[in-house]
Design a protein around this motif. Structure first.
Motif, PDB file in Angstrom:
ATOM      1  N   GLY A 131      48.627  39.817  45.945  1.00 48.42           N
ATOM      2  CA  GLY A 131      47.400  39.318  46.156  1.00 48.42           C
ATOM      3  C   GLY A 131      46.346  40.153  45.075  1.00 48.42           C
ATOM      4  N   GLU A 132      46.516  41.476  45.246  1.00 51.14           N
ATOM      5  CA  GLU A 132      45.923  42.463  44.153  1.00 51.14           C
ATOM      6  C   GLU A 132      46.310  42.035  42.709  1.00 51.14           C
ATOM      7  N   ARG A 133      47.494  41.786  42.608  1.00 55.54           N
ATOM      8  CA  ARG A 133      47.867  41.441  40.975  1.00 55.54           C
ATOM      9  C   ARG A 133      47.246  40.083  40.658  1.00 55.54           C
ATOM     10  N   LEU A 134      47.233  39.027  41.553  1.00 56.75           N
ATOM     11  CA  LEU A 134      46.485  37.773  41.179  1.00 56.75           C
ATOM     12  C   LEU A 134      45.019  38.175  41.081  1.00 56.75           C
ATOM     13  N   ALA A 135      44.462  38.720  41.995  1.00 57.75           N
ATOM     14  CA  ALA A 135      43.002  39.092  41.842  1.00 57.75           C
ATOM     15  C   ALA A 135      42.603  39.772  40.475  1.00 57.75           C
ATOM     16  N   ALA A 136      43.208  40.509  40.061  1.00 58.60           N
ATOM     17  CA  ALA A 136      42.879  41.337  38.899  1.00 58.60           C
ATOM     18  C   ALA A 136      42.919  40.114  37.612  1.00 58.60           C
ATOM     19  N   LEU A 137      44.178  39.412  37.708  1.00 59.93           N
ATOM     20  CA  LEU A 137      44.215  38.387  36.869  1.00 59.93           C
ATOM     21  C   LEU A 137      43.047  37.432  36.776  1.00 59.93           C
ATOM     22  N   ILE A 138      42.544  36.872  38.106  1.00 57.47           N
ATOM     23  CA  ILE A 138      41.627  36.167  38.210  1.00 57.47           C
ATOM     24  C   ILE A 138      39.976  36.656  37.625  1.00 57.47           C
ATOM     25  N   GLU A 139      39.872  37.920  38.177  1.00 59.90           N
ATOM     26  CA  GLU A 139      38.738  38.814  37.794  1.00 59.90           C
ATOM     27  C   GLU A 139      38.549  38.803  36.314  1.00 59.90           C
ATOM     28  N   THR A 140      39.594  38.911  35.419  1.00 58.01           N
ATOM     29  CA  THR A 140      39.599  39.010  34.102  1.00 58.01           C
ATOM     30  C   THR A 140      39.099  37.726  33.615  1.00 58.01           C
ATOM     31  N   GLU A 141      40.132  36.632  34.031  1.00 59.42           N
ATOM     32  CA  GLU A 141      39.719  35.319  33.678  1.00 59.42           C
ATOM     33  C   GLU A 141      38.322  34.616  33.939  1.00 59.42           C
ATOM     34  N   ALA A 142      37.700  35.261  34.863  1.00 59.00           N
ATOM     35  CA  ALA A 142      36.422  34.666  35.293  1.00 59.00           C
ATOM     36  C   ALA A 142      35.255  35.515  34.565  1.00 59.00           C
ATOM     37  N   GLU A 143      35.564  36.664  33.851  1.00 59.15           N
ATOM     38  CA  GLU A 143      34.469  37.296  33.128  1.00 59.15           C
ATOM     39  C   GLU A 143      33.676  36.501  32.202  1.00 59.15           C
ATOM     40  N   GLY A 144      32.486  36.364  32.055  1.00 61.66           N
ATOM     41  CA  GLY A 144      31.559  35.593  31.255  1.00 61.66           C
ATOM     42  C   GLY A 144      31.400  34.284  31.485  1.00 61.66           C
ATOM     43  N   ARG A 145      32.436  33.702  32.702  1.00 66.11           N
ATOM     44  CA  ARG A 145      32.176  32.534  33.062  1.00 66.11           C
ATOM     45  C   ARG A 145      31.106  32.165  34.207  1.00 66.11           C
ATOM     46  N   ARG A 146      31.228  30.879  34.659  1.00 66.47           N
ATOM     47  CA  ARG A 146      30.270  30.271  35.615  1.00 66.47           C
ATOM     48  C   ARG A 146      30.454  30.503  37.077  1.00 66.47           C
ATOM     49  N   VAL A 147      31.273  31.388  37.422  1.00 70.31           N
ATOM     50  CA  VAL A 147      31.929  31.512  38.707  1.00 70.31           C
ATOM     51  C   VAL A 147      31.759  32.895  39.001  1.00 70.31           C
ATOM     52  N   ARG A 148      31.813  33.417  40.158  1.00 65.68           N
ATOM     53  CA  ARG A 148      31.815  34.677  40.768  1.00 65.68           C
ATOM     54  C   ARG A 148      33.112  34.998  41.380  1.00 65.68           C
ATOM     55  N   THR A 149      33.787  36.378  41.554  1.00 72.56           N
ATOM     56  CA  THR A 149      34.923  36.417  42.218  1.00 72.56           C
ATOM     57  C   THR A 149      34.572  37.567  43.315  1.00 72.56           C
ATOM     58  N   ARG A 150      35.286  37.668  44.275  1.00 76.70           N
ATOM     59  CA  ARG A 150      35.242  38.713  45.211  1.00 76.70           C
ATOM     60  C   ARG A 150      36.629  38.902  45.804  1.00 76.70           C
ATOM     61  N   ARG A 151      36.994  39.889  46.271  1.00 81.28           N
ATOM     62  CA  ARG A 151      38.387  40.075  47.153  1.00 81.28           C
ATOM     63  C   ARG A 151      37.862  40.287  48.742  1.00 81.28           C
ATOM     64  N   VAL A 152      38.823  39.862  49.364  1.00 82.20           N
ATOM     65  CA  VAL A 152      38.890  40.028  50.811  1.00 82.20           C
ATOM     66  C   VAL A 152      40.267  40.574  51.191  1.00 82.20           C
ATOM     67  N   SER A 153      40.386  41.122  52.298  1.00 81.68           N
ATOM     68  CA  SER A 153      41.594  41.551  52.885  1.00 81.68           C
ATOM     69  C   SER A 153      41.867  40.500  53.831  1.00 81.68           C
ATOM     70  N   CYS A 154      42.643  39.752  53.795  1.00 84.22           N
ATOM     71  CA  CYS A 154      43.618  38.758  54.649  1.00 84.22           C
ATOM     72  C   CYS A 154      42.604  37.400  54.756  1.00 84.22           C
ATOM     73  N   LEU A 155      43.253  36.313  54.165  1.00 84.44           N
ATOM     74  CA  LEU A 155      42.428  34.946  54.556  1.00 84.44           C
ATOM     75  C   LEU A 155      43.261  34.318  55.742  1.00 84.44           C
ATOM     76  N   MET A 156      44.396  34.935  56.345  1.00 82.35           N
ATOM     77  CA  MET A 156      45.024  34.179  57.408  1.00 82.35           C
ATOM     78  C   MET A 156      46.024  33.150  56.946  1.00 82.35           C
ATOM     79  N   GLY A 157      46.518  33.319  55.703  1.00 88.94           N
ATOM     80  CA  GLY A 157      47.206  32.367  55.250  1.00 88.94           C
ATOM     81  C   GLY A 157      48.608  32.808  54.712  1.00 88.94           C
ATOM     82  N   CYS A 158      49.046  33.569  55.585  1.00 81.93           N
ATOM     83  CA  CYS A 158      50.379  34.479  55.091  1.00 81.93           C
ATOM     84  C   CYS A 158      51.359  33.746  54.605  1.00 81.93           C
TER      85      CYS A 158
END
Length: 127
Positions: free
Chosen positions: A30-57
């Motif tokens: 999840g941390e690795r995917l979050a870092a990739l999504i955050e990089t991809e989202a830079e300068g785009r029309r969406v925002r990102t945030r991280r949470v610890s557990c969406l309970m979909g393990c």
């Protein structure tokens, strides 16, 4: 995009671990995917945030795409890759452009097809 439209957020579970995750690798999937999504989202029309557990393990890696007054979605079963991150951000931008949050299937990036887990209606505006 209408500057008064609600912001579309990509909420990324940073504790997701796919089957076979090796604790010696350090970062969770999840941390690795979050870092990739955050990089991809830079300068785009969406925002990102991280949470610890969406309970979909059992569905990991998981993200939620949300905006006030729109349909909201949980997506999962992702591999960690730049292609995955790009597809998630591309789809989230289509969500941002949609008045209802519904995105026509024919416009979905290949990377998100087959990864939708749930769809939630928007909360009512009044009691």
């Amino acid at each position: 995009m209408d500057q008064h439209a609600p912001t579309t957020w990509i909420t990324i579970c940073d504790t997701c671990k796919r089957e076979g995750w090796d604790a010696a690798s350090g970062a969770t999937d999840g941390e690795r995917l979050a870092a990739l999504i955050e990089t991809e989202a830079e300068g785009r029309r969406v925002r990102t945030r991280r949470v610890s557990c969406l309970m979909g393990c059992q569905q990991g890696c998981n993200v939620a795409v949300q905006a006030a007054g729109k349909l909201n979605y949980t997506l999962g079963r992702f591999e960690v890759s730049e292609e995955t991150a790009r597809g998630i951000v591309d789809w989230a931008e289509l969500h941002a452009e949609s008045a209802s949050g519904q995105v026509p299937y024919r416009t979905w990036p290949q990377a998100v097809k087959g990864h939708f887990v749930t769809r939630h209606p928007p909360l009512p505006e009044a009691e």
